[in-house]
Motif scaffolding. Structure first.
Motif, PDB file in Angstrom:
ATOM      1  N   ASN A 131     -16.179 -63.779  37.061  1.00 39.02           N
ATOM      2  CA  ASN A 131     -15.787 -64.337  35.768  1.00 39.02           C
ATOM      3  C   ASN A 131     -14.473 -65.128  35.888  1.00 39.02           C
ATOM      4  O   ASN A 131     -13.478 -64.860  35.215  1.00 39.02           O
ATOM      5  CB  ASN A 131     -15.649 -63.228  34.716  1.00 39.02           C
ATOM      6  CG  ASN A 131     -15.456 -63.791  33.328  1.00 39.02           C
ATOM      7  OD1 ASN A 131     -15.845 -64.925  33.052  1.00 39.02           O
ATOM      8  ND2 ASN A 131     -14.855 -63.012  32.446  1.00 39.02           N
ATOM      9  N   ARG A 152     -21.624 -63.440  35.586  1.00 35.32           N
ATOM     10  CA  ARG A 152     -20.186 -63.437  35.905  1.00 35.32           C
ATOM     11  C   ARG A 152     -19.748 -62.000  36.172  1.00 35.32           C
ATOM     12  O   ARG A 152     -19.530 -61.230  35.234  1.00 35.32           O
ATOM     13  CB  ARG A 152     -19.390 -64.026  34.742  1.00 35.32           C
ATOM     14  CG  ARG A 152     -19.662 -65.512  34.479  1.00 35.32           C
ATOM     15  CD  ARG A 152     -19.042 -65.929  33.148  1.00 35.32           C
ATOM     16  NE  ARG A 152     -19.217 -67.356  32.887  1.00 35.32           N
ATOM     17  CZ  ARG A 152     -18.242 -68.261  32.998  1.00 35.32           C
ATOM     18  NH1 ARG A 152     -17.035 -67.884  33.368  1.00 35.32           N
ATOM     19  NH2 ARG A 152     -18.485 -69.533  32.731  1.00 35.32           N
ATOM     20  N   GLY A 199     -16.108 -58.354  33.302  1.00 36.54           N
ATOM     21  CA  GLY A 199     -17.342 -59.099  33.533  1.00 36.54           C
ATOM     22  C   GLY A 199     -18.483 -58.143  33.800  1.00 36.54           C
ATOM     23  O   GLY A 199     -18.386 -56.943  33.522  1.00 36.54           O
ATOM     24  N   PRO A 226     -16.540 -68.249  28.508  1.00 37.79           N
ATOM     25  CA  PRO A 226     -15.753 -67.007  28.494  1.00 37.79           C
ATOM     26  C   PRO A 226     -14.327 -67.278  28.975  1.00 37.79           C
ATOM     27  O   PRO A 226     -14.089 -68.211  29.741  1.00 37.79           O
ATOM     28  CB  PRO A 226     -16.502 -66.094  29.480  1.00 37.79           C
ATOM     29  CG  PRO A 226     -17.878 -66.653  29.572  1.00 37.79           C
ATOM     30  CD  PRO A 226     -17.737 -68.133  29.353  1.00 37.79           C
ATOM     31  N   SER A 259     -11.775 -67.364  31.259  1.00 38.63           N
ATOM     32  CA  SER A 259     -11.906 -67.248  32.710  1.00 38.63           C
ATOM     33  C   SER A 259     -10.731 -67.952  33.387  1.00 38.63           C
ATOM     34  O   SER A 259     -10.703 -69.175  33.434  1.00 38.63           O
ATOM     35  CB  SER A 259     -13.243 -67.842  33.188  1.00 38.63           C
ATOM     36  OG  SER A 259     -13.443 -69.124  32.618  1.00 38.63           O
TER      37      SER A 259
END
Length: 220
Positions: free
Chosen positions: A20, A43, A53, A216, A218
């Motif tokens: 992730n 992820r 993740g 997301p 990240s």
């Protein structure tokens, strides 16, 4: 005659497996976004950095799901492809993002090679230098600016580096976003006006904007 084989996107299933983070999978995620192609975005959590993740990385690795014991991997119709740059090039070819002919495809490869084998290693070397700040400053003013001017010299008048949007433009965008010192990136781009315009055009791609807005959290 050179024919770039693009597939009916609905025919295949895709699963991209990574952690992730952006790292070595983000260009592939950008390609999926720009192509409008649905895929499973796996992820895994990265425990040592406390990044949440999906669970099960150790088990999948132990089961031999990653051919070289590392990520990312791309699973297409049940078949696994490893190595990040191989995955990027495969997706770009499949989705028509690899130029209009074989010469242009080779020119695109040369831009990718410049980014991955010349620019990034020089930056990493500067980061590891004893006088890190001075080395990074020199990198941006000399190596980086020179490389951008050279790539700028390849660009035509399409608004992209070559005749149409390609992985070269997407990789350039990702490369420019990668650096923390955006003031130094901007200064270098003043010497490469076509690439400055390419960056803005890729950044304005509606499908890419939607992916970036919704991805997301990240880091790196």
């Amino acid at each position: 005659h050179f024919v770039l084989h693009t597939h009916n996107m609905s025919e295949s299933t895709y699963k991209l497996v990574y952690f992730n983070i952006r790292g070595r999978a983000e260009i592939s995620r950008y390609i999926f976004a720009v192509a409008g192609q649905k895929y499973e975005d796996v992820r895994y959590a990265l425990g040592k950095f406390k990044i949440p993740g999906a669970e099960g990385y150790a088990e999948a690795k132990g089961n031999g799901e990653f051919p070289f014991g590392q990520l990312p991997v791309l699973v297409v119709d049940g078949k696994t492809i490893a190595q990040s740059h191989t995955i990027e090039r495969f997706l770009a070819r499949r989705f028509g993002l690899f130029g209009s002919n074989d010469i242009e495809a080779a020119q695109i490869e040369s831009v990718l090679d410049a980014a991955y084998h010349d620019i990034l290693p020089a930056y990493n070397k500067a980061k590891a230098a004893e006088d890190k700040d001075a080395a990074i400053d020199t990198f941006f003013k000399e190596t980086f600016t020179t490389a951008l001017k050279q790539i700028d010299g390849l660009a035509g008048d399409s608004g992209f580096i070559f005749s149409k949007l390609s992985i070269a433009d997407i990789a350039l965008y990702a490369l420019l976003e990668y650096f923390d010192a955006q003031d130094k990136v901007s200064a270098a781009l003043e010497q490469a006006p076509k690439l400055k315009a390419v960056r803005a055009k890729v950044a304005g791609n509606e499908k890419l904007k939607a992916y970036i807005a919704g991805r997301p959290d990240s880091p790196f």
